[in-house]
Scaffold this active site. Structure first.
Site, PDB file in Angstrom:
ATOM      1  N   ASN A  78       4.676  -6.333   9.194  1.00  0.00           N
ATOM      2  CA  ASN A  78       4.181  -6.221  10.572  1.00  0.00           C
ATOM      3  C   ASN A  78       3.070  -7.236  10.826  1.00  0.00           C
ATOM      4  OD1 ASN A  78       5.187  -3.885  12.428  1.00  0.00           O
ATOM      5  ND2 ASN A  78       5.260  -3.075  10.364  1.00  0.00           N
ATOM      6  N   LEU A 123      -8.183   6.019   5.555  1.00  0.00           N
ATOM      7  CA  LEU A 123      -8.812   6.599   6.746  1.00  0.00           C
ATOM      8  C   LEU A 123      -9.925   5.639   7.184  1.00  0.00           C
ATOM      9  CD1 LEU A 123      -8.580   9.277   8.287  1.00  0.00           C
ATOM     10  CD2 LEU A 123     -10.392  10.178   6.829  1.00  0.00           C
ATOM     11  N   HIS A 155       2.231   4.005  13.793  1.00  0.00           N
ATOM     12  CA  HIS A 155       2.707   5.057  12.888  1.00  0.00           C
ATOM     13  C   HIS A 155       4.233   5.143  13.035  1.00  0.00           C
ATOM     14  CE1 HIS A 155       2.491   8.600  10.402  1.00  0.00           C
ATOM     15  NE2 HIS A 155       3.302   9.202  11.248  1.00  0.00           N
ATOM     16  N   ASP A 204      -4.150   9.442  12.425  1.00  0.00           N
ATOM     17  CA  ASP A 204      -3.067   9.522  13.430  1.00  0.00           C
ATOM     18  C   ASP A 204      -3.375  10.434  14.615  1.00  0.00           C
ATOM     19  OD1 ASP A 204      -0.903   9.707  10.566  1.00  0.00           O
ATOM     20  OD2 ASP A 204      -1.613   7.934  11.662  1.00  0.00           O
ATOM     21  N   GLU A 230       9.247  -1.529  15.395  1.00  0.00           N
ATOM     22  CA  GLU A 230       7.874  -2.026  15.161  1.00  0.00           C
ATOM     23  C   GLU A 230       7.773  -3.507  15.496  1.00  0.00           C
ATOM     24  OE1 GLU A 230       7.388  -0.972  11.052  1.00  0.00           O
ATOM     25  OE2 GLU A 230       6.652   1.014  11.572  1.00  0.00           O
TER      26      GLU A 230
HETATM   27  C1  GRF Z   1       5.234   0.352   8.670  1.00  0.00           C
HETATM   28  O1  GRF Z   1       6.425   1.115   8.707  1.00  0.00           O
HETATM   29  C2  GRF Z   1       4.173   1.030   9.494  1.00  0.00           C
HETATM   30  O2  GRF Z   1       4.681   1.822  10.555  1.00  0.00           O
HETATM   31  C3  GRF Z   1       3.518   1.935   8.509  1.00  0.00           C
HETATM   32  O3  GRF Z   1       3.547   1.278   7.268  1.00  0.00           O
HETATM   33  C4  GRF Z   1       4.635   0.347   7.282  1.00  0.00           C
HETATM   34  C5  GRF Z   1       4.038  -0.990   6.936  1.00  0.00           C
HETATM   35  O4  GRF Z   1       5.028  -1.906   6.682  1.00  0.00           O
HETATM   36  N1  GRF Z   1       2.168   2.234   8.920  1.00  0.00           N
HETATM   37  P1  GRF Z   1       4.556  -3.449   6.472  1.00  0.00           P
HETATM   38  O5  GRF Z   1       3.476  -3.451   5.409  1.00  0.00           O
HETATM   39  O6  GRF Z   1       4.035  -3.933   7.785  1.00  0.00           O
HETATM   40  O7  GRF Z   1       5.806  -4.152   6.026  1.00  0.00           O
END
Ligand code: GRF
Length: 187
Positions: free
Chosen positions: A14, A87, A104, A145, A174
């Site tokens: 991400n 956290l 999330h 969250d 995402e």
């Molecule tokens: C993603 O699925 C996000 O929603 C969750 O952790 C995962 C991270 O994936 N919080 P990456 O490290 O971005 O590949």
């Protein structure tokens, strides 16, 4: 120019996707990538992307302000958590009021809270035979969250979908929505 810092604990797909999205943007810059694990693959991605990185320990994060000092040193305006497992301490939430967002991989408030991350979430959703899941992008407060939800997107779950199938669907959501929503929130 809005300077963004991205926090991640693991792969960082991400984080890379967000960096790519803002690559040619003249108003927004991914100025720093931070990780709480020295071997987090997100650090390799940062190197490849030419984005400065900063590694810290959970203990430092909880008991000192070295991370906050670094964010101030780099003149960070906005913080994005993208696969960050810790956290966020009160001092950081207070230093960036309504300027920290998280993604999330489920439809909060369901399947959220301590321990609900990554595949744990998808396994629980599949085990409960849910017909849909999705992503939640939300502001961050001192509890896992629980911040105000900014955006949610859903995906249907087929009867024979596995947790991995669901993870693939969630990652697609995402990548499609997180960078765009960040852009909408900061500008
Ligand atoms: C993603 O699925 C996000 O929603 C969750 O952790 C995962 C991270 O994936 N919080 P990456 O490290 O971005 O590949």
């Amino acid at each position: 120019m809005t300077r963004i810092a991205i926090f991640a604990s693991g792969s960082g797909s991400n984080a890379e996707n967000i960096a790519d999205y803002f690559k040619d943007n003249t108003e927004v810059e991914i100025a720093l990538i931070l990780a709480n694990k020295p071997d987090a693959y997100v650090l390799e991605r940062a190197k490849k992307l030419g984005i400065p990185s900063f590694v810290f320990s959970g203990k430092e994060f909880r008991t000192s302000e070295i991370v906050l000092d670094k964010l101030r040193e780099e003149k960070i305006d906005f913080v994005v958590l993208a696969g960050f497992m810790l956290l966020v301490p009160k001092y950081l939430v207070e230093a960036f009021p309504n300027k920290i967002v998280n993604i999330h991989p489920a439809l909060l408030p369901n399947y959220g809270g301590k321990g609900m991350y990554g595949d744990n979430v998808h396994q629980a959703v599949i085990a409960n035979k849910e017909s849909k899941s999705g992503i939640s992008i939300h502001y961050v407060n001192e509890r896992y969250d629980e911040g105000n939800i900014i955006y949610q997107a859903e995906t249907l779950i087929e009867p024979n979908d596995t947790a991995d199938d669901l993870a693939t669907k969630i990652h697609a959501l995402e990548y499609k929505h997180f960078p765009r929503v960040i852009g909408e929130v900061i500008l």
